[in-house]
Design a protein around this motif. Structure first.
Motif, PDB file in Angstrom:
ATOM      1  N   ILE A  22       0.853  -1.189   0.000  1.00 31.35           N
ATOM      2  CA  ILE A  22       0.000   0.000   0.000  1.00 31.35           C
ATOM      3  C   ILE A  22       0.886   1.237   0.000  1.00 31.35           C
ATOM      4  O   ILE A  22       1.763   1.382   0.852  1.00 31.35           O
ATOM      5  N   ASP A  23       0.658   2.103  -0.953  1.00 31.48           N
ATOM      6  CA  ASP A  23       1.451   3.329  -1.077  1.00 31.48           C
ATOM      7  C   ASP A  23       1.423   4.112   0.236  1.00 31.48           C
ATOM      8  O   ASP A  23       0.354   4.286   0.837  1.00 31.48           O
ATOM      9  N   PRO A  24       2.577   4.584   0.712  1.00 32.48           N
ATOM     10  CA  PRO A  24       2.624   5.323   1.974  1.00 32.48           C
ATOM     11  C   PRO A  24       1.745   6.569   1.998  1.00 32.48           C
ATOM     12  O   PRO A  24       1.371   7.040   3.075  1.00 32.48           O
ATOM     13  N   ALA A  25       1.400   7.105   0.821  1.00 35.02           N
ATOM     14  CA  ALA A  25       0.576   8.310   0.765  1.00 35.02           C
ATOM     15  C   ALA A  25      -0.903   8.025   0.993  1.00 35.02           C
ATOM     16  O   ALA A  25      -1.694   8.956   1.180  1.00 35.02           O
ATOM     17  N   VAL A  26      -1.293   6.750   0.974  1.00 35.80           N
ATOM     18  CA  VAL A  26      -2.705   6.384   1.112  1.00 35.80           C
ATOM     19  C   VAL A  26      -3.063   6.236   2.596  1.00 35.80           C
ATOM     20  O   VAL A  26      -2.509   5.365   3.281  1.00 35.80           O
ATOM     21  N   PRO A  27      -3.976   7.073   3.124  1.00 29.40           N
ATOM     22  CA  PRO A  27      -4.428   6.868   4.504  1.00 29.40           C
ATOM     23  C   PRO A  27      -5.158   5.527   4.618  1.00 29.40           C
ATOM     24  O   PRO A  27      -5.934   5.160   3.730  1.00 29.40           O
ATOM     25  N   ILE A  28      -4.893   4.806   5.685  1.00 34.00           N
ATOM     26  CA  ILE A  28      -5.514   3.487   5.859  1.00 34.00           C
ATOM     27  C   ILE A  28      -6.216   3.398   7.207  1.00 34.00           C
ATOM     28  O   ILE A  28      -5.925   4.155   8.135  1.00 34.00           O
ATOM     29  N   LYS A  29      -7.162   2.449   7.289  1.00 34.79           N
ATOM     30  CA  LYS A  29      -7.855   2.135   8.541  1.00 34.79           C
ATOM     31  C   LYS A  29      -7.720   0.638   8.802  1.00 34.79           C
ATOM     32  O   LYS A  29      -7.631  -0.160   7.864  1.00 34.79           O
ATOM     33  N   VAL A  30      -7.761   0.275  10.085  1.00 37.17           N
ATOM     34  CA  VAL A  30      -7.562  -1.117  10.475  1.00 37.17           C
ATOM     35  C   VAL A  30      -8.721  -1.574  11.356  1.00 37.17           C
ATOM     36  O   VAL A  30      -9.060  -0.921  12.352  1.00 37.17           O
ATOM     37  N   GLY A  31      -9.342  -2.690  10.980  1.00 37.44           N
ATOM     38  CA  GLY A  31     -10.400  -3.287  11.778  1.00 37.44           C
ATOM     39  C   GLY A  31     -10.007  -4.686  12.217  1.00 37.44           C
ATOM     40  O   GLY A  31      -9.454  -5.448  11.430  1.00 37.44           O
ATOM     41  N   GLY A  35     -12.887 -13.227  16.757  1.00 40.48           N
ATOM     42  CA  GLY A  35     -13.979 -14.179  16.740  1.00 40.48           C
ATOM     43  C   GLY A  35     -13.711 -15.399  17.605  1.00 40.48           C
ATOM     44  O   GLY A  35     -12.586 -15.640  18.045  1.00 40.48           O
ATOM     45  N   THR A  36     -14.761 -16.166  17.847  1.00 40.10           N
ATOM     46  CA  THR A  36     -14.621 -17.392  18.616  1.00 40.10           C
ATOM     47  C   THR A  36     -13.815 -18.431  17.853  1.00 40.10           C
ATOM     48  O   THR A  36     -13.093 -19.229  18.453  1.00 40.10           O
ATOM     49  N   ALA A  37     -13.942 -18.426  16.538  1.00 39.71           N
ATOM     50  CA  ALA A  37     -13.197 -19.381  15.718  1.00 39.71           C
ATOM     51  C   ALA A  37     -12.062 -18.704  14.970  1.00 39.71           C
ATOM     52  O   ALA A  37     -10.906 -19.099  15.085  1.00 39.71           O
ATOM     53  N   PHE A  38     -12.380 -17.681  14.203  1.00 39.29           N
ATOM     54  CA  PHE A  38     -11.364 -16.991  13.410  1.00 39.29           C
ATOM     55  C   PHE A  38     -11.162 -15.560  13.905  1.00 39.29           C
ATOM     56  O   PHE A  38     -12.124 -14.863  14.230  1.00 39.29           O
ATOM     57  N   THR A  39      -9.912 -15.151  13.939  1.00 44.01           N
ATOM     58  CA  THR A  39      -9.570 -13.748  14.145  1.00 44.01           C
ATOM     59  C   THR A  39      -9.178 -13.175  12.789  1.00 44.01           C
ATOM     60  O   THR A  39      -8.425 -13.801  12.035  1.00 44.01           O
ATOM     61  N   VAL A  40      -9.712 -11.997  12.480  1.00 44.88           N
ATOM     62  CA  VAL A  40      -9.490 -11.371  11.174  1.00 44.88           C
ATOM     63  C   VAL A  40      -9.032  -9.937  11.378  1.00 44.88           C
ATOM     64  O   VAL A  40      -9.579  -9.208  12.209  1.00 44.88           O
ATOM     65  N   ILE A  41      -8.007  -9.528  10.631  1.00 41.65           N
ATOM     66  CA  ILE A  41      -7.627  -8.120  10.548  1.00 41.65           C
ATOM     67  C   ILE A  41      -7.861  -7.649   9.119  1.00 41.65           C
ATOM     68  O   ILE A  41      -7.441  -8.309   8.165  1.00 41.65           O
ATOM     69  N   MET A  42      -8.544  -6.527   8.983  1.00 37.83           N
ATOM     70  CA  MET A  42      -8.844  -5.946   7.681  1.00 37.83           C
ATOM     71  C   MET A  42      -8.249  -4.549   7.591  1.00 37.83           C
ATOM     72  O   MET A  42      -8.391  -3.750   8.518  1.00 37.83           O
ATOM     73  N   VAL A  43      -7.570  -4.271   6.487  1.00 38.83           N
ATOM     74  CA  VAL A  43      -7.015  -2.943   6.222  1.00 38.83           C
ATOM     75  C   VAL A  43      -7.776  -2.343   5.045  1.00 38.83           C
ATOM     76  O   VAL A  43      -7.921  -2.989   3.995  1.00 38.83           O
ATOM     77  N   THR A  44      -8.275  -1.122   5.210  1.00 38.90           N
ATOM     78  CA  THR A  44      -9.012  -0.446   4.149  1.00 38.90           C
ATOM     79  C   THR A  44      -8.397   0.924   3.888  1.00 38.90           C
ATOM     80  O   THR A  44      -7.573   1.413   4.665  1.00 38.90           O
ATOM     81  N   ASP A  45      -8.824   1.559   2.791  1.00 37.80           N
ATOM     82  CA  ASP A  45      -8.481   2.971   2.633  1.00 37.80           C
ATOM     83  C   ASP A  45      -9.465   3.785   3.473  1.00 37.80           C
ATOM     84  O   ASP A  45     -10.358   3.229   4.127  1.00 37.80           O
ATOM     85  N   GLU A  46      -9.343   5.101   3.466  1.00 38.07           N
ATOM     86  CA  GLU A  46     -10.172   5.911   4.353  1.00 38.07           C
ATOM     87  C   GLU A  46     -11.639   5.937   3.923  1.00 38.07           C
ATOM     88  O   GLU A  46     -12.511   6.364   4.684  1.00 38.07           O
ATOM     89  N   ASN A  47     -11.927   5.442   2.716  1.00 42.16           N
ATOM     90  CA  ASN A  47     -13.310   5.366   2.239  1.00 42.16           C
ATOM     91  C   ASN A  47     -13.915   3.981   2.409  1.00 42.16           C
ATOM     92  O   ASN A  47     -15.038   3.736   1.978  1.00 42.16           O
ATOM     93  N   GLY A  48     -13.166   3.064   3.027  1.00 37.69           N
ATOM     94  CA  GLY A  48     -13.689   1.735   3.301  1.00 37.69           C
ATOM     95  C   GLY A  48     -13.415   0.688   2.247  1.00 37.69           C
ATOM     96  O   GLY A  48     -13.918  -0.428   2.349  1.00 37.69           O
ATOM     97  N   LYS A  49     -12.595   1.008   1.240  1.00 35.68           N
ATOM     98  CA  LYS A  49     -12.265   0.012   0.225  1.00 35.68           C
ATOM     99  C   LYS A  49     -11.254  -0.985   0.807  1.00 35.68           C
ATOM    100  O   LYS A  49     -10.208  -0.591   1.320  1.00 35.68           O
ATOM    101  N   GLU A 275       0.752   8.642   6.140  1.00 32.77           N
ATOM    102  CA  GLU A 275       2.030   8.154   5.624  1.00 32.77           C
ATOM    103  C   GLU A 275       3.090   8.004   6.699  1.00 32.77           C
ATOM    104  O   GLU A 275       4.098   7.330   6.491  1.00 32.77           O
ATOM    105  N   GLU A 276       2.841   8.582   7.884  1.00 35.87           N
ATOM    106  CA  GLU A 276       3.790   8.387   8.974  1.00 35.87           C
ATOM    107  C   GLU A 276       3.832   6.920   9.392  1.00 35.87           C
ATOM    108  O   GLU A 276       4.825   6.444   9.911  1.00 35.87           O
ATOM    109  N   GLY A 277       2.709   6.202   9.152  1.00 31.07           N
ATOM    110  CA  GLY A 277       2.654   4.799   9.538  1.00 31.07           C
ATOM    111  C   GLY A 277       3.142   3.884   8.451  1.00 31.07           C
ATOM    112  O   GLY A 277       2.393   3.069   7.923  1.00 31.07           O
ATOM    113  N   SER A 278       4.391   4.011   8.025  1.00 31.23           N
ATOM    114  CA  SER A 278       4.951   3.130   7.009  1.00 31.23           C
ATOM    115  C   SER A 278       6.234   2.500   7.531  1.00 31.23           C
ATOM    116  O   SER A 278       6.866   3.014   8.447  1.00 31.23           O
ATOM    117  N   VAL A 279       6.572   1.335   6.967  1.00 32.89           N
ATOM    118  CA  VAL A 279       7.774   0.639   7.415  1.00 32.89           C
ATOM    119  C   VAL A 279       8.757   0.493   6.268  1.00 32.89           C
ATOM    120  O   VAL A 279       8.392   0.636   5.116  1.00 32.89           O
TER     121      VAL A 279
END
Length: 279
Positions: A22-31, A35-49, A275-279
């Motif tokens: 993901i380009d460092p210039a793209v703001p992202i969100k993390v959800g 879950g009881t069975a599966f744990t899921v992490i989802m990364v989206t852009d700021e519009n939810g894509k 973009e501060e959150g890039s590695v």
């Protein structure tokens, strides 16, 4: 289900199968969905894509409560590390789900799991409300069938008016399969998620489905619900929507990629990472 929701969930499935840089210039969100069975992490852009996702089976939450705190931290850390390597971004803030009806004190554990692995938790959201951020239901019921619990939210004019959460879900289906075929739980779980096995397994798990549907029927009683929208990995079992309709008397449908709906939705409440959150 609207075409836009179907398209979004196709993108979510692709982000799980092929998480990309993901380009460092793209703001992202993390959800995060613990879950009881599966744990899921989802990364989206700021519009939810959906941009990237990771999941793992882990027995760290039971009946909506984190019972294995160290184990929960370990699995979230593993998924976080995997996604950071794939995306090139640091997942420093995020939001997390809890089942509806979980007490404030029990819900804090979900918050602390994120904080313990370096994710500042900016919001804790109940699962059906998170799911509806994706589904956009104006009137109806959202039912999140997880591994150990079934959460129900009645939506009226776009607002949640009734919530409930009861212990019963996909784990119980796996236990029934395990007992019926005298096989280990892990093998029963594998058979349950194998769609080629569903025709053979449906008569075995139908009573458990009926019990779950009865929970939903009681939760929506007197609420004039015209349609039930099913999410959560367990709802993907072939024939479940038909059983739900039969028991509740309300037309029911399963959302596309039902395991990914809730983690995608909860990301909406996360504070964007710039973009501060890039590695």
């Amino acid at each position: 289900m609207s075409p836009s929701v179907r398209q979004t969930m196709r993108q979510a499935a692709d982000s799980l199968a092929r998480p990309r840089h993901i380009d460092p210039a793209v703001p992202i969100k993390v959800g995060v969905d613990l879950g009881t069975a599966f744990t899921v992490i989802m990364v989206t852009d700021e519009n939810g894509k959906p941009l990237a996702a990771a999941n793992k089976f882990a027995d760290v939450v039971r009946d909506g409560i984190v019972w294995d705190f160290a184990g929960a931290m370990a699995v979230v850390r593993e998924l976080k590390d995997r996604l950071e390597a794939a995306t090139g971004r640091t997942l420093s803030t995020g939001s997390v789900t809890i089942p509806p009806g979980v007490s404030i004190s029990d819900g804090r554990a979900h918050h602390y799991v994120l904080e313990g692995v370096g994710i500042e938790c900016t919001a804790v959201v109940d699962e059906p409300t998170a799911a509806n951020a994706v589904l956009g239901v104006r009137n109806g019921a959202v039912v999140d069938i997880g591994g150990g619990t079934t959460g129900v939210a009645v939506i009226r004019d776009g607002q949640v008016v009734v919530t409930s959460d009861e212990p019963s879900g996909g784990t119980h289906m796996s236990l029934v399969i395990s007992g019926a075929f005298k096989i280990p739980f892990a093998e029963a779980e594998a058979r349950k998620v194998d769609t080629a096995q569903h025709g053979v397994l449906l008569p075995v798990v139908r009573p458990t489905m009926q019990k779950i549907a009865t929970i939903v029927r009681d939760a929506i009683a007197g609420q004039d619900v015209q349609r039930i929208h099913m999410v959560g990995g367990s709802s993907a079992f072939a024939g479940f929507a038909e059983v739900m309709t039969e028991v509740t008397g309300v037309a029911s449908e399963v959302a596309p990629e039902p395991m990914l709906v809730t983690p995608l939705g909860v990301a909406e409440w996360a504070r964007p990472i710039t973009e501060e959150g890039s590695v």
